[in-house]
Design a protein around this motif. Structure first.
Motif, PDB file in Angstrom:
ATOM      1  N   ILE A  10     -26.213 -15.287 -12.281  1.00  0.00           N
ATOM      2  CA  ILE A  10     -25.132 -15.161 -11.290  1.00  0.00           C
ATOM      3  C   ILE A  10     -25.727 -14.957  -9.901  1.00  0.00           C
ATOM      4  CG2 ILE A  10     -23.180 -13.749 -10.522  1.00  0.00           C
ATOM      5  CD1 ILE A  10     -22.736 -13.069 -13.525  1.00  0.00           C
ATOM      6  N   ALA A  11     -26.699 -14.048  -9.790  1.00  0.00           N
ATOM      7  CA  ALA A  11     -27.336 -13.767  -8.499  1.00  0.00           C
ATOM      8  C   ALA A  11     -28.021 -15.003  -7.940  1.00  0.00           C
ATOM      9  CB  ALA A  11     -28.336 -12.625  -8.658  1.00  0.00           C
ATOM     10  N   ASP A  12     -28.675 -15.783  -8.808  1.00  0.00           N
ATOM     11  CA  ASP A  12     -29.345 -17.009  -8.366  1.00  0.00           C
ATOM     12  C   ASP A  12     -28.338 -18.016  -7.823  1.00  0.00           C
ATOM     13  OD1 ASP A  12     -31.812 -16.033  -9.055  1.00  0.00           O
ATOM     14  OD2 ASP A  12     -31.922 -17.076 -10.982  1.00  0.00           O
ATOM     15  N   CYS A  13     -27.195 -18.164  -8.515  1.00  0.00           N
ATOM     16  CA  CYS A  13     -26.166 -19.107  -8.063  1.00  0.00           C
ATOM     17  C   CYS A  13     -25.592 -18.682  -6.713  1.00  0.00           C
ATOM     18  CB  CYS A  13     -25.051 -19.200  -9.100  1.00  0.00           C
ATOM     19  SG  CYS A  13     -25.484 -20.183 -10.559  1.00  0.00           S
ATOM     20  N   ALA A  21     -23.698 -15.508   2.218  1.00  0.00           N
ATOM     21  CA  ALA A  21     -23.558 -14.351   3.117  1.00  0.00           C
ATOM     22  C   ALA A  21     -22.196 -13.690   2.943  1.00  0.00           C
ATOM     23  CB  ALA A  21     -23.761 -14.778   4.563  1.00  0.00           C
ATOM     24  N   VAL A  22     -21.141 -14.515   2.819  1.00  0.00           N
ATOM     25  CA  VAL A  22     -19.794 -13.978   2.634  1.00  0.00           C
ATOM     26  C   VAL A  22     -19.646 -13.381   1.235  1.00  0.00           C
ATOM     27  CG1 VAL A  22     -17.327 -14.528   2.588  1.00  0.00           C
ATOM     28  CG2 VAL A  22     -18.810 -15.597   4.292  1.00  0.00           C
ATOM     29  N   LEU A  23     -20.144 -14.072   0.231  1.00  0.00           N
ATOM     30  CA  LEU A  23     -20.037 -13.577  -1.147  1.00  0.00           C
ATOM     31  C   LEU A  23     -20.764 -12.245  -1.318  1.00  0.00           C
ATOM     32  CD1 LEU A  23     -20.498 -16.906  -3.162  1.00  0.00           C
ATOM     33  CD2 LEU A  23     -18.375 -15.734  -2.590  1.00  0.00           C
ATOM     34  N   ASP A  24     -21.915 -12.108  -0.652  1.00  0.00           N
ATOM     35  CA  ASP A  24     -22.664 -10.857  -0.739  1.00  0.00           C
ATOM     36  C   ASP A  24     -21.908  -9.693  -0.106  1.00  0.00           C
ATOM     37  OD1 ASP A  24     -24.832 -11.863  -2.125  1.00  0.00           O
ATOM     38  OD2 ASP A  24     -25.976 -12.344  -0.320  1.00  0.00           O
ATOM     39  N   ASP A  29     -16.360  -8.474  -8.908  1.00  0.00           N
ATOM     40  CA  ASP A  29     -17.064  -8.833 -10.144  1.00  0.00           C
ATOM     41  C   ASP A  29     -17.136 -10.362 -10.279  1.00  0.00           C
ATOM     42  OD1 ASP A  29     -17.149  -6.094 -10.868  1.00  0.00           O
ATOM     43  OD2 ASP A  29     -15.079  -6.236 -11.577  1.00  0.00           O
ATOM     44  N   PHE A  30     -18.331 -10.901 -10.070  1.00  0.00           N
ATOM     45  CA  PHE A  30     -18.538 -12.338 -10.221  1.00  0.00           C
ATOM     46  C   PHE A  30     -19.000 -12.664 -11.645  1.00  0.00           C
ATOM     47  CE2 PHE A  30     -19.509 -11.570  -5.692  1.00  0.00           C
ATOM     48  CZ  PHE A  30     -18.658 -12.488  -5.105  1.00  0.00           C
ATOM     49  N   SER A 109     -11.628 -12.967 -10.488  1.00  0.00           N
ATOM     50  CA  SER A 109     -10.179 -12.814 -10.609  1.00  0.00           C
ATOM     51  C   SER A 109      -9.523 -12.661  -9.243  1.00  0.00           C
ATOM     52  CB  SER A 109      -9.856 -11.594 -11.476  1.00  0.00           C
ATOM     53  OG  SER A 109      -8.482 -11.273 -11.397  1.00  0.00           O
ATOM     54  N   ILE A 110      -8.492 -13.464  -8.978  1.00  0.00           N
ATOM     55  CA  ILE A 110      -7.736 -13.330  -7.730  1.00  0.00           C
ATOM     56  C   ILE A 110      -6.874 -12.076  -7.772  1.00  0.00           C
ATOM     57  CG2 ILE A 110      -5.861 -14.339  -6.351  1.00  0.00           C
ATOM     58  CD1 ILE A 110      -6.985 -17.078  -7.019  1.00  0.00           C
ATOM     59  N   GLU A 111      -6.182 -11.871  -8.874  1.00  0.00           N
ATOM     60  CA  GLU A 111      -5.252 -10.743  -8.971  1.00  0.00           C
ATOM     61  C   GLU A 111      -5.977  -9.408  -8.865  1.00  0.00           C
ATOM     62  OE1 GLU A 111      -1.873 -12.871 -11.775  1.00  0.00           O
ATOM     63  OE2 GLU A 111      -3.586 -11.893 -12.706  1.00  0.00           O
ATOM     64  N   LYS A 112      -7.123  -9.287  -9.506  1.00  0.00           N
ATOM     65  CA  LYS A 112      -7.870  -8.028  -9.505  1.00  0.00           C
ATOM     66  C   LYS A 112      -8.414  -7.693  -8.127  1.00  0.00           C
ATOM     67  CE  LYS A 112     -11.737  -5.721 -11.820  1.00  0.00           C
ATOM     68  NZ  LYS A 112     -12.801  -5.860 -12.860  1.00  0.00           N
ATOM     69  N   HIS A 113      -8.814  -8.735  -7.368  1.00  0.00           N
ATOM     70  CA  HIS A 113      -9.511  -8.507  -6.096  1.00  0.00           C
ATOM     71  C   HIS A 113      -8.725  -8.973  -4.879  1.00  0.00           C
ATOM     72  CE1 HIS A 113     -13.032  -7.393  -8.405  1.00  0.00           C
ATOM     73  NE2 HIS A 113     -12.991  -8.541  -9.055  1.00  0.00           N
TER      74      HIS A 113
END
Length: 207
Positions: A10-13, A21-24, A29-30, A109-113
């Motif tokens: 996951i971290a590599d992707c 930068a935005v994802l970090d 939970d990815f 998850s969209i709903e969770k986050h």
């Protein structure tokens, strides 16, 4: 479809993503989802609302009208967003995304986050850019030419529960053809082995 929770992968992707930068900056939970060619990546039948970013592979996004007409909306490759519209609106019951080849998506998850996502300005800027590009593409698209046979198959696949057409007259009304035309197409498909008659006026699409 396979969900992958391996933290290193996951971290590599994410590190290789255009949006790393935005994802970090998102505390969410990815995980990864892998699809095989021909699998539906998004459909109205999904029970869970997910945001997905294409990391590897190609998808075809299309719209199926009630008469079986298919509109090609877009082709998505690496860094394409799925779920951006669902952040603001309920899922569209007629839009599908299909894996053209083996596909891997960064997912969450969209709903969770949802609250976290809507409070992140940098993430919302990405969403605005994505939606603007999609709207621009849709204005130039038109329905793909389709024979009545193709429309009947699309109607059975996407509009009939379990791929089963029940009632020739009603189906012919939705398909904008005569009952006689529809019956002829169904007979031809049955002879070709692509549908099976399972009762009076009832036919099942064979995958």
């Amino acid at each position: 479809m396979e969900r992958i929770y391996d933290k290193k992968r996951i971290a590599d992707c994410i590190a290789h993503s255009k949006y790393h930068a935005v994802l970090d900056s998102l505390d969410i939970d990815f995980y990864l989802i892998q699809y095989e060619k021909g699998e539906l990546v998004c459909s109205p039948y999904e029970s869970e609302l997910l945001f997905k970013i294409v990391e590897q592979g190609v998808i075809n996004i299309y719209f199926i009208r009630d008469d079986g007409t298919r509109y090609s909306l877009s082709n998505g490759t690496t860094d394409y967003f799925l779920g951006d519209m669902e952040l603001f609106y309920p899922p569209n019951a007629n839009i599908y995304a299909e894996a053209v080849e083996s596909l891997v998506c960064i997912s969450f998850s969209i709903e969770k986050h949802k609250e976290t996502l809507l409070c992140n300005t940098r993430f919302l800027q990405l969403i605005c850019g994505s939606l603007s590009a999609k709207i621009g593409l849709m204005t130039t698209m038109d329905a793909a030419p389709a024979s009545l046979t193709e429309r009947v198959r699309s109607y059975m696949k996407y509009k009939c529960s379990d791929g089963t057409l029940k009632g020739i007259e009603q189906a012919a009304f939705h398909l904008h053809c005569s009952a006689r035309q529809l019956q002829r197409i169904l007979n031809q498909c049955e002879s070709a082995g692509s549908v099976r008659k399972i009762g009076k006026g009832t036919y099942k699409l064979l995958q």
